[in-house]
Motif scaffolding. Sequence first.
Motif, PDB file in Angstrom:
ATOM      1  N   ILE A 182       0.843  -1.207   0.000  1.00 34.99           N
ATOM      2  CA  ILE A 182       0.000   0.000   0.000  1.00 34.99           C
ATOM      3  C   ILE A 182       0.872   1.247   0.000  1.00 34.99           C
ATOM      4  O   ILE A 182       0.609   2.200  -0.748  1.00 34.99           O
ATOM      5  CB  ILE A 182      -0.971  -0.022   1.201  1.00 34.99           C
ATOM      6  N   GLU A 183       1.931   1.250   0.779  1.00 39.53           N
ATOM      7  CA  GLU A 183       2.832   2.408   0.832  1.00 39.53           C
ATOM      8  C   GLU A 183       3.533   2.616  -0.518  1.00 39.53           C
ATOM      9  O   GLU A 183       3.692   3.744  -0.984  1.00 39.53           O
ATOM     10  CB  GLU A 183       3.858   2.239   1.955  1.00 39.53           C
ATOM     11  N   ILE A 184       3.944   1.512  -1.126  1.00 44.15           N
ATOM     12  CA  ILE A 184       4.584   1.605  -2.450  1.00 44.15           C
ATOM     13  C   ILE A 184       3.599   2.164  -3.477  1.00 44.15           C
ATOM     14  O   ILE A 184       3.930   3.054  -4.271  1.00 44.15           O
ATOM     15  CB  ILE A 184       5.124   0.229  -2.892  1.00 44.15           C
ATOM     16  N   LEU A 185       2.364   1.678  -3.444  1.00 44.27           N
ATOM     17  CA  LEU A 185       1.347   2.174  -4.378  1.00 44.27           C
ATOM     18  C   LEU A 185       1.042   3.654  -4.138  1.00 44.27           C
ATOM     19  O   LEU A 185       0.859   4.420  -5.086  1.00 44.27           O
ATOM     20  CB  LEU A 185       0.069   1.337  -4.275  1.00 44.27           C
ATOM     21  N   LYS A 186       1.003   4.074  -2.871  1.00 47.04           N
ATOM     22  CA  LYS A 186       0.789   5.489  -2.556  1.00 47.04           C
ATOM     23  C   LYS A 186       1.940   6.334  -3.092  1.00 47.04           C
ATOM     24  O   LYS A 186       1.738   7.430  -3.621  1.00 47.04           O
ATOM     25  CB  LYS A 186       0.648   5.687  -1.047  1.00 47.04           C
ATOM     26  N   GLY A 187       3.161   5.811  -2.952  1.00 48.40           N
ATOM     27  CA  GLY A 187       4.331   6.527  -3.482  1.00 48.40           C
ATOM     28  C   GLY A 187       4.264   6.668  -4.998  1.00 48.40           C
ATOM     29  O   GLY A 187       4.559   7.730  -5.554  1.00 48.40           O
ATOM     30  N   ILE A 188       3.885   5.575  -5.666  1.00 54.38           N
ATOM     31  CA  ILE A 188       3.751   5.610  -7.131  1.00 54.38           C
ATOM     32  C   ILE A 188       2.670   6.604  -7.532  1.00 54.38           C
ATOM     33  O   ILE A 188       2.845   7.403  -8.457  1.00 54.38           O
ATOM     34  CB  ILE A 188       3.449   4.196  -7.673  1.00 54.38           C
ATOM     35  N   GLN A 189       1.559   6.579  -6.812  1.00 55.55           N
ATOM     36  CA  GLN A 189       0.463   7.503  -7.117  1.00 55.55           C
ATOM     37  C   GLN A 189       0.916   8.950  -6.918  1.00 55.55           C
ATOM     38  O   GLN A 189       0.609   9.819  -7.739  1.00 55.55           O
ATOM     39  CB  GLN A 189      -0.729   7.186  -6.209  1.00 55.55           C
TER      40      GLN A 189
END
Length: 92
Positions: A10-17
């Motif tokens: 989730i943190e990685i996806l938030k960073g990508i977003q």
Amino acid sequence: MSDNVENATIEILKGIQGSIAQLRSETLARFDKLETRMDRFEAQIERLDTSMRKDRRNAAGMLVMMRATAGDFDARVSEVEERVAVLENRAS
């Protein structure tokens, strides 16, 4: 362990977003700058087009005047040549 993986994902996806959102805003800012520059260039091109039209019109007018002047000069020279020819014929 799986809880950490889910949180990390989730943190990685938030960073990508967040990166995508930042890239989008930077891209839009660059496009805005480019549009501003293009507007200035279009205004300059319009001024050049106007100036070139005026120059073409002025050049055409000068060409007409030059032709008229050359024609008038040619007519006067022809008159002088005829007078000289008449005078030469009288003298002989």
